[in-house]
Design a protein around this motif. Structure first.
Motif: not given
Lengths: 115, 110
Positions: A33, A35, A37, A91, A104, A106-108, A111, B36, B41-44, B46, B91, B93
């Motif tokens: 995916f 995304y 933000q 993301f 899911q 997620f990566g970091p 930016r 989530y 500065s981070q991704g979500p 779970f 959640d 698809y």
């Protein structure tokens, strides 16, 4: 432990330039995916892939954005030409399939700042 | 277009229990409800998922009423490190439902 990686972490560019963001999903995950933000819109789905095939990219501005998966270990999101309104954190996330209860990862994020 | 509704922000103090409720009126029969957590500065990431009634893990509990049109994330005895944005989503698809929105910004004070 297995993680989604994204490069670059930060990108500053000028309006009109091409931007390419890369993502390496977790090995074995078959869904990816993208995304975006922003403070105003929150986290928006741009596109997603299953087994490298694009399934839905309706959230993406088609005239300037493109998403691909050249192989199972690489997903790319390209913006050409970039505009200041594209400034956001992008993301990538990967998952194990299409069942409703799949998580899911997620990566970091990347930016992006477009001047 | 399916959409979830949750409070924009909440404040709490360390040691208190925090409950964040999310409404998801358009949830489908096959949808699970996932929460989530996102730090700056981070991704979500779970934290918990459920289908009905109650689910508990080492981080949180999730309460889902019989009609499944809402869910409540419960964080017992929050600490400063629980300051984050919390998102709920069915959640699915069906990508119309993969809408994280702006989440609930939880601020925990000492």
């Amino acid at each position: 432990d297995a993680r989604v990686t994204q490069t670059p972490r930060d990108k500053v560019t000028e309006m009109g330039q091409e931007v390419t963001m890369r993502c390496q999903p977790i090995l074995g995950h078959n869904t990816v995916f993208w995304y975006r933000q922003t403070m105003m819109q929150g986290l928006e789905l741009l596109a997603y892939f299953r087994n490298r095939a694009p399934l839905d990219d309706s959230g993406m501005p088609k005239d300037r954005f493109s998403a691909e998966m050249p192989d199972a270990t690489l997903a790319t999101l390209k913006i050409q030409p970039s505009e200041p309104r594209d400034s956001a954190v992008y993301f990538c996330a990967s998952g194990l399939g299409l069942a409703s209860n799949n998580e899911q990862f997620f990566g970091p994020g990347t930016r992006l700042t477009v001047l | 277009l399916a959409k979830t509704t949750q409070p924009i922000s909440m404040d709490s103090y360390e040691g208190q229990e925090v409950n964040i409720t999310c409404s998801h009126n358009n949830i489908a029969t096959n949808d699970y409800i996932t929460w989530y957590q996102q730090f700056p500065s981070q991704g979500p990431r779970f934290i918990i998922q459920g289908y009905k009634t109650k689910v508990t893990n080492e981080v949180a509990s999730l309460f889902i009423p019989a009609d499944r049109k809402s869910s409540t994330l419960s964080l017992p005895r929050v600490s400063l490190s629980d300051t984050a944005v919390y998102y709920c989503l069915p959640d699915s698809y069906n990508t119309d439902k993969l809408i994280f929105g702006t989440g609930t910004r939880l601020q925990v004070f000492p």
